[in-house]
Design an enzyme around this catalytic site. Structure first.
Site, PDB file in Angstrom:
ATOM      1  N   GLY A 166     -11.075  18.003  16.225  1.00  0.00           N
ATOM      2  CA  GLY A 166     -10.031  16.761  15.575  1.00  0.00           C
ATOM      3  C   GLY A 166      -8.827  17.280  15.392  1.00  0.00           C
ATOM      4  O   GLY A 166      -8.498  18.535  15.727  1.00  0.00           O
ATOM      5  N   CYS A 167      -7.814  16.439  15.203  1.00  0.00           N
ATOM      6  CA  CYS A 167      -6.471  16.769  15.320  1.00  0.00           C
ATOM      7  C   CYS A 167      -6.116  17.339  13.916  1.00  0.00           C
ATOM      8  O   CYS A 167      -5.641  18.583  13.741  1.00  0.00           O
ATOM      9  CB  CYS A 167      -5.728  15.270  14.893  1.00  0.00           C
ATOM     10  SG  CYS A 167      -6.211  13.869  13.964  1.00  0.00           S
ATOM     11  N   TYR A 168      -6.696  17.006  12.623  1.00  0.00           N
ATOM     12  CA  TYR A 168      -6.305  17.645  11.294  1.00  0.00           C
ATOM     13  C   TYR A 168      -7.021  19.147  11.554  1.00  0.00           C
ATOM     14  O   TYR A 168      -6.371  20.182  10.943  1.00  0.00           O
ATOM     15  CB  TYR A 168      -7.165  16.807  10.320  1.00  0.00           C
ATOM     16  CG  TYR A 168      -6.348  15.612   9.799  1.00  0.00           C
ATOM     17  CD1 TYR A 168      -5.001  15.794   9.298  1.00  0.00           C
ATOM     18  CD2 TYR A 168      -6.871  14.563   9.609  1.00  0.00           C
ATOM     19  CE1 TYR A 168      -4.343  14.534   8.873  1.00  0.00           C
ATOM     20  CE2 TYR A 168      -6.023  13.280   9.076  1.00  0.00           C
ATOM     21  CZ  TYR A 168      -4.782  13.617   8.706  1.00  0.00           C
ATOM     22  OH  TYR A 168      -4.139  12.329   8.521  1.00  0.00           O
TER      23      TYR A 168
END
Lengths: 336, 336, 336, 336
Positions: C147-149
């Protein structure tokens, strides 16, 4: 492969930084950043990744460093100072300023409000719009890279004007809109965030200094073209909405055919079917000029939309296209 | 002071919310929010501050609540459904949709691609552009609030057309740009943030449904006006850049005089000296229409810039201006 | 050079389009767009420039087309449907959704509010954060792209946690901000232009579905990490501001040394000297994760700033980094 | 009604222009613009609408013009120069700069890096946060209008700190984000459009000059509060995300009750139910401070979100709230 060293003066400005960004992908050149004057601003630099070599931007030092081509991403007065010295040393120059775009010192003085200090070189400069002057580029000592507004306007207008498809007696309107990076990086109230965001404004109505550059290359006369520049609340991109009445005998097919004949195999001009027009998203961070139009047969009215990224096809990308031609690389190298 | 209850259908949309925001400052009205259909979206509401009264938007309930004037900030099909019932109950209606702006059901069907379901009321509707039709408003049962693009275009064009200052044979170009709120609040890909930010695009080239509304009120003919709508990456504001050739005998002074004669004492039209044009910042969140122009005597070319806030003078503000006239308040109440 | 065909399902979404854009520059792959379902949206396509090959996204057709690696830039439920069939056909899969990031179906159900329909494959999936799991990637059948976060958080936190430089008893705050493209391309009110521009909002406070992914890979426990996601009015980029108290014996030098030991030679992690922190501009359209920090010795407080482009290092770029490892290319190919 | 003349020094800046905009609606004051120095910038002015009276900003001229209250929307050094002279003439002063916010000249010198040139007046200044110091305002000669970040922070933190609901030993994090107008109107590279748009950056990490102002008024100690300021790519608004561990015995109900006891009847503080937090849209162009929070009972973690418009409750609006108290108007006049 033979690797050429190329230098960038003005690498902290928006066009200069874009040159460095694109050339980073070019397999046959090595970028050298040329420090012209001390700029207070410094972006943080990573500790564990190094950037390009830096050299002081004195012509002798540039020659001594073995640099074969220099991009001047500088104001006109700096270009007029550096270009003659570099050319005298046999270094190829691509100038992104307006210094060498107009044909005569008088014309320059009229539009740029200062004397031209390199009139001899002005005569020798080649106007680097490859789609029209491709063959003149390789032998040139100095390429004058076209202005951003004129690039979008001339690519859209000239084929139609040349083919007699425009009823010039009715006048042509070019309503042009540009992102803020076109105004450069020097801070000013006009380009401050809070003045620009959520705003839109017109400037240089009917008297923008890019007008003579459009006229010279499109074949139109002064009183035929009404040009207005406007500031969009965005970083990069130019979109020009061009209105004219088509000449007797025109049709959507003939207009599209005219564009296809000129641009079918151009690597950086993209065409759309009649009725479809480009937006800025299609061209941002590319070297494309996208052209679409809508034609109304009953009234012979035509609206052409021409879009480019002002920092790429309108500046750094086109400059690299010119460099590719100058140094003998594939014209599209690093640009697709 | 006598307090009137006024209702808003569509208060969750951008124009509806703007109506509530402005009317909150009006000393002589009390706002009632009229729930037309359940909308999934709910903004958080403060615990310790209460908002306006809410009533279900059935005509009987509206009448029972003692509401004397209703704003319809709704799609045309909802306006055509609600307006006849409200008018029949003696409730004044200000409709912000396009339902009652064109003169005939045929014209409506042509431009809005659906049948008009309230043709009788269409004949009675008064077009609420107070600067031109001020005296017709007070006695009307239904005010059709003008479109945003036509408001900016007609205020700029009509005085000059009426005065014969426009050379209509050469054609008039109106290059219009609007913020995204003009497209309403219903989610769509075209108005999604990542599609709009840093973008600019043209749409409805030469065939926008606001064109007939401009023609009807400016006195121009279809083939004389070229109109293109474009989407700015900002929330609110319309700026129109209008190009024409002035008629023989025109001058900057005569153009400015013409505007001053019409608008010198208009509370919501502001004029600038020749050569100065407004930007969006000057008009956002105001009910002003700002008009400036540049004129080039040698070629008789004129560029007029007209700017409004599409949600205020282009929608809610003008609707309240109409309500003020309808209910007998000062025309500027809550709007300065 | 051997050319591999790679396919993209979901090429109209933001991550999918970014995959196509970056892979266009990859010298050893040929992109095939895999049509999964008819999408109403169509961007205009140029007449004189053709795009990549298109194939229907049925596993058999994908295999028949000779595609060796497929990117799934799709919602989790589509990934869970397609991945098992592709893996069964021996096609390498890089999944950009959240479908295969958590370790157990129970965990998936808790955070994604639906049953996991490919639990067997879930066990085999390799979490593709190359800076930590580089050696597991080449042999994997299915890479679950982080995921990006979590990418920005784990690259910033894990070296310090591993080295015992964080006083975990005091709690760690990760205040995360993301551009709107992180929410995908499906229109919704939350991501409509007029709702986002000039706005800033927090969501999923303390219960974002990326939290378990951060905990799993950073070595922190649930009650130690407070994570809030927030929406920036911009297209792309994630910046996380991370607050903690350093462990006894820490210093700015030890913190920087810890990062340098881990990342000195990582091609995609850039470090800054103590006191300097990155902004989004440094990382947009790059595959870099930039990390900087400020340390206050007197109170042992440390603020780390970690920045990535959510569509590149947070999605498409990292997916291509994984593909490079999977297919045996240089890890940085097409990404510098 | 008795009409008071009030003057604005710095009316071309963002806070000064906002003062003029709001006061325009105030029924009991007449605005006079006080020219302090010639500013090159001039916005076009309409021909047919006149603006407020203008007077030169010399104290004698201000007194002679019958002005009873002056707003200083000026840099601290200008405020320190003008305030003593105005106070000596019996004119009430509301200073929007940081000149009179800290308690001692030493403290001022430490944070503002210059000597305090009006130390006597510094002792007499009343800190104008009406929600806490309402009763001290009416009799004051000089009101020091609070900083923008401290207003949002103190309104959120102080009730909980006073009530013992914060476990101060664990530290409090205030992650603050502001729109660009907070940096003022003077052009600089940091606030240039192309540097800010699509960007987000942290500055003054742990050492912002607003920190002592937060500590003084919230009751927290220096080492307890970690504060970081960050620049949002938008015009106006501050949102602060505040993290802390609640004291033993806390609950969502007790936290909400604490806020309601303090703010239930405050006209400019709005509260939300537990779990709901405000965004910037709710407070822009209003004088509200909106406060919401999320609480996790199992870990006693609490996240409070506090939002204001930095130019209204964070500057001009609060200054007018103070003026209303000073001159004896209803506190909310012109502000609802």
């Amino acid at each position: 492969m033979n690797i050429y060293k190329v230098g960038i003066v003005g690498f902290r400005g928006y066009s200069g930084a874009e040159l460095a960004r694109i050339l980073h992908r070019h397999p046959a050149v090595k970028v050298v950043l040329l420090e012209h004057r001390q700029d207070a601003e410094h972006r943080p630099e990573p500790l564990n990744h190094s950037g390009p070599e830096r050299v002081f931007a004195a012509p002798d030092a540039i020659a001594a460093a073995g640099i074969e081509c220099v991009f001047l991403a500088t104001p006109p007065e700096v270009s007029m100072e550096l270009a003659p010295a570099l050319v005298a040393l046999g270094i190829k120059v691509v100038d992104l300023s307006g210094a060498f775009r107009l044909r005569t010192p008088e014309n320059y003085r009229h539009w740029y409000k200062e004397d031209h200090t390199a009139p001899v070189l002005l005569e020798q400069a080649v106007y680097g719009l490859p789609e029209f002057y491709r063959r003149s580029v390789p032998g040139a000592a100095l390429i004058s890279n076209p202005g951003c507004y004129p690039t979008a306007a001339n690519l859209a207008l000239r084929p139609l004007v040349d083919a007699g498809l425009v009823d010039r007696s009715a006048g042509i309107v070019c309503d042009a809109k540009s992102g803020v990076s076109g105004a450069g990086r020097k801070p000013s109230l006009k380009t401050a965030f809070c003045e620009v965001t959520e705003n839109f404004s017109a400037y240089s109505i009917l008297d923008h200094r890019h007008v003579p550059e459009i006229l010279m290359n499109s074949g139109l006369d002064d009183q035929e073209l009404s040009f207005t520049a406007q500031l969009l609340p965005l970083d990069r991109g130019i979109l020009e909405t061009i209105y004219f009445r088509a000449a007797d005998g025109a049709s959507a097919e003939r207009i599209l055919d005219c564009y296809r004949q000129r641009y079918e195999h151009e690597p950086f001009v993209r065409l759309y079917k009649a009725g479809q027009v480009p937006d800025l998203r299609l061209v941002q961070r590319t070297n494309y000029c996208d052209i679409g139009f809508k034609y109304e047969a009953a009234t012979r009215r035509c609206v052409v939309v021409s879009a480019i990224d002002n920092l790429v096809k309108g500046a750094a990308g086109q400059a690299i296209q010119n460099m590719n031609l100058l140094l003998g690389f594939a014209e599209t190298e690093a640009l697709l």
